[in-house]
Design an enzyme around this catalytic site. Structure first.
Site, PDB file in Angstrom:
ATOM      1  N   ASN A   9      19.161  35.708  -3.915  1.00  0.00           N
ATOM      2  CA  ASN A   9      19.145  35.187  -5.278  1.00  0.00           C
ATOM      3  C   ASN A   9      18.355  36.172  -6.128  1.00  0.00           C
ATOM      4  O   ASN A   9      17.138  36.256  -5.993  1.00  0.00           O
ATOM      5  CB  ASN A   9      18.487  33.796  -5.263  1.00  0.00           C
ATOM      6  CG  ASN A   9      18.237  33.246  -6.649  1.00  0.00           C
ATOM      7  OD1 ASN A   9      18.747  33.771  -7.646  1.00  0.00           O
ATOM      8  ND2 ASN A   9      17.449  32.184  -6.715  1.00  0.00           N
ATOM      9  N   LYS A  11      17.897  36.079  -9.251  1.00  0.00           N
ATOM     10  CA  LYS A  11      17.248  35.429 -10.402  1.00  0.00           C
ATOM     11  C   LYS A  11      17.512  36.251 -11.671  1.00  0.00           C
ATOM     12  O   LYS A  11      18.581  36.851 -11.788  1.00  0.00           O
ATOM     13  CB  LYS A  11      15.757  35.209 -10.124  1.00  0.00           C
ATOM     14  CG  LYS A  11      15.548  34.506  -8.787  1.00  0.00           C
ATOM     15  CD  LYS A  11      14.159  34.010  -8.568  1.00  0.00           C
ATOM     16  CE  LYS A  11      14.064  33.313  -7.202  1.00  0.00           C
ATOM     17  NZ  LYS A  11      12.776  32.709  -6.948  1.00  0.00           N
ATOM     18  N   HIS A  93      18.314  24.890  -8.264  1.00  0.00           N
ATOM     19  CA  HIS A  93      17.143  25.682  -7.877  1.00  0.00           C
ATOM     20  C   HIS A  93      15.919  25.093  -8.585  1.00  0.00           C
ATOM     21  O   HIS A  93      16.016  24.643  -9.721  1.00  0.00           O
ATOM     22  CB  HIS A  93      17.347  27.150  -8.263  1.00  0.00           C
ATOM     23  CG  HIS A  93      16.289  28.033  -7.692  1.00  0.00           C
ATOM     24  ND1 HIS A  93      15.023  28.105  -8.226  1.00  0.00           N
ATOM     25  CD2 HIS A  93      16.286  28.839  -6.605  1.00  0.00           C
ATOM     26  CE1 HIS A  93      14.292  28.927  -7.491  1.00  0.00           C
ATOM     27  NE2 HIS A  93      15.032  29.390  -6.502  1.00  0.00           N
ATOM     28  N   GLU A  95      13.532  26.391 -10.035  1.00  0.00           N
ATOM     29  CA  GLU A  95      13.220  27.003 -11.335  1.00  0.00           C
ATOM     30  C   GLU A  95      14.076  26.386 -12.439  1.00  0.00           C
ATOM     31  O   GLU A  95      13.643  26.260 -13.577  1.00  0.00           O
ATOM     32  CB  GLU A  95      13.403  28.530 -11.253  1.00  0.00           C
ATOM     33  CG  GLU A  95      12.257  29.160 -10.455  1.00  0.00           C
ATOM     34  CD  GLU A  95      12.602  30.433  -9.718  1.00  0.00           C
ATOM     35  OE1 GLU A  95      13.652  31.046 -10.010  1.00  0.00           O
ATOM     36  OE2 GLU A  95      11.817  30.818  -8.823  1.00  0.00           O
ATOM     37  N   GLU A 163      13.799  24.687  -0.140  1.00  0.00           N
ATOM     38  CA  GLU A 163      12.885  25.648  -0.746  1.00  0.00           C
ATOM     39  C   GLU A 163      11.651  24.923  -1.275  1.00  0.00           C
ATOM     40  O   GLU A 163      11.676  24.376  -2.387  1.00  0.00           O
ATOM     41  CB  GLU A 163      13.578  26.366  -1.906  1.00  0.00           C
ATOM     42  CG  GLU A 163      14.798  27.154  -1.479  1.00  0.00           C
ATOM     43  CD  GLU A 163      15.069  28.315  -2.419  1.00  0.00           C
ATOM     44  OE1 GLU A 163      15.248  29.421  -1.901  1.00  0.00           O
ATOM     45  OE2 GLU A 163      15.071  28.124  -3.644  1.00  0.00           O
ATOM     46  N   GLY A 169       8.097  32.757  -4.135  1.00  0.00           N
ATOM     47  CA  GLY A 169       7.454  33.877  -4.814  1.00  0.00           C
ATOM     48  C   GLY A 169       5.944  33.949  -4.630  1.00  0.00           C
ATOM     49  O   GLY A 169       5.263  34.687  -5.336  1.00  0.00           O
ATOM     50  N   SER A 209       9.606  32.845   0.086  1.00  0.00           N
ATOM     51  CA  SER A 209       8.821  33.936   0.680  1.00  0.00           C
ATOM     52  C   SER A 209       9.323  34.391   2.045  1.00  0.00           C
ATOM     53  O   SER A 209       8.531  34.741   2.926  1.00  0.00           O
ATOM     54  CB  SER A 209       7.328  33.552   0.749  1.00  0.00           C
ATOM     55  OG  SER A 209       6.821  33.355  -0.559  1.00  0.00           O
TER      56      SER A 209
HETATM   57  P1  PGA Z   1      11.351  34.137  -2.922  1.00  0.00           P
HETATM   58  O1  PGA Z   1      12.358  33.150  -3.719  1.00  0.00           O
HETATM   59  O2  PGA Z   1      12.083  34.630  -1.716  1.00  0.00           O
HETATM   60  O3  PGA Z   1      11.058  35.234  -3.924  1.00  0.00           O
HETATM   61  O4  PGA Z   1      10.155  33.335  -2.573  1.00  0.00           O
HETATM   62  C1  PGA Z   1      13.193  32.268  -2.997  1.00  0.00           C
HETATM   63  C2  PGA Z   1      14.087  31.538  -3.956  1.00  0.00           C
HETATM   64  O5  PGA Z   1      13.620  31.080  -5.007  1.00  0.00           O
HETATM   65  O6  PGA Z   1      15.295  31.387  -3.679  1.00  0.00           O
END
Ligand code: PGA
Length: 249
Positions: A9, A11, A93, A95, A163, A169, A209
Site C-alpha cells: 500500500n 498510500k 483502511h 487512515e 492492521e 508506521g 510495521s
Molecule cells: P506500515 O503500514 O507497513 O507502514 O506500518 C501498513 C498499512 O497501513 O497498510
C-alpha cells in the site's frame, strides 16, 4: 489451499519516478511463488499497470466511492479503478476511517459497489491502542468484520487485513500470540457468518510495521496468509525481502 499474498500500500506516496521500484521488483521476482499486489495512489494506477504488462503483479486502488458515479468531487469510482487497470481495492483502511470518518456501514456499501464491478476487496480492520489497553480488541474486530463485510462473499472476492492502528508506521508490532489470537477470531467470525466452506478460502493478511526482519516470524503464525505492507513496500529491496520470506513460509 489459500494462495499467499504480499500486498503493498503506497498510500499518498509516489510519482512517475517511483515506478522504477516496480521494475526492480519484476526483475527480482520474475516467477513469484506467491501472489503480489501493489496499490499505488490513483494517479499511478494506469501507468503502473502498463509498466507491469504481463508480469505477475496485480494493481489495486486504495479506496473507491460507494456510488457508481455522480457528483462526488475528488472521489474515484469502482468502475474507474477497473478502467485504469486495477483488479483490487483496499477499503476501510484505518487512515480512511480516521481521516474521512468512514464507518463500517460506509465501508460495506463501498465493498458492495466494488464487488459489483468485479474488484477484489481488501477490507481492513484493527483496534486502536486505547481499545487494546481496555481489553476490547476482539470485540472491536468482530464488530468491524460483522459491519463492514458484505453477505455472501467468497475467497475469490474478499481478503481481510488485520492492521492494529498503533502498529501502522510506528515500528511496533503485536506479539505473535496477539496476531494469532486476532487472526483466529477473524476466521471464526467469518465461519459463523459465511460457513466454513467459504470462510476457509478467504485470505487474512497482517499489516502494521511488517519489515524484512520480522516477516518470517509473522508468516509462521496461524491464519496469517500474507501481509499488507505500507512503508516497506515503497522500496523494492525491502518489499522483496518480505516476498522472499512469504515464499519460504
Ligand atoms: P506500515 O503500514 O507497513 O507502514 O506500518 C501498513 C498499512 O497501513 O497498510
Amino acid at each position: 489451499m489459500r494462495k499467499k499474498l504480499a500486498a503493498g500500500n503506497w498510500k499518498m506516496n509516489g510519482t512517475e519516478a517511483q515506478l522504477a521500484e516496480v521494475d526492480s521488483l519484476i526483475t527480482s521476482h520474475p516467477d513469484p511463488k506467491v501472489e503480489l499486489l501493489l496499490c499505488p495512489p490513483a494517479t499511478l494506477i494506469e501507468r503502473m499497470a502498463r509498466r507491469i504488462g504481463t508480469a505477475q503483479i496485480a494493481v489495486g486502488g486504495q479506496d473507491c466511492h460507494a456510488a457508481v458515479s455522480g457528483a462526488h468531487t475528488g472521489d474515484v469510482s469502482a468502475e474507474m479503478l477497473r478502467d485504469a487497470g486495477a483488479r483490487h481495492v483496499i477499503l476501510g483502511h484505518s487512515e480512511r476511517r480516521a481521516d474521512h470518518g468512514e464507518t463500517d456501514a460506509c465501508i460495506r456499501a463501498k465493498a458492495e459497489t466494488a464487488l459489483a464491478h468485479d474488484l477484489i476487496v481488501v477490507i481492513c480492520v484493527g483496534e486502536t491502542e486505547a481499545q487494546r489497553d481496555a481489553g476490547a480488541t476482539l470485540d472491536v474486530i468482530r464488530t468491524q468484520v460483522a459491519g463492514s463485510i458484505p453477505d455472501g462473499v467468497t475467497g475469490a472476492q474478499l481478503i481481510v487485513a488485520y492492521e492494529p492502528v498503533w502498529a501502522i508506521g510506528t515500528g511496533r508490532t503485536p506479539t505473535l500470540e496477539q496476531i494469532a489470537e486476532v487472526h483466529d477470531a477473524i476466521r471464526a467470525a467469518l465461519t459463523e457468518r459465511l460457513g466454513a466452506a467459504q470462510a476457509d478460502t478467504i485470505r487474512l493478511l497482517y499489516g502494521g510495521s511488517v519489515k524484512p526482519g520480522n516477516a518470517a516470524e509473522i508468516f509462521a503464525v496461524s491464519n496469517v496468509d500474507g501481509a499488507l505492507v505500507g512503508g516497506a513496500s515503497l522500496k523494492a529491496a525491502d518489499f522483496s525481502g518480505i516476498i522472499a520470506a512469504l515464499e519460504a513460509a
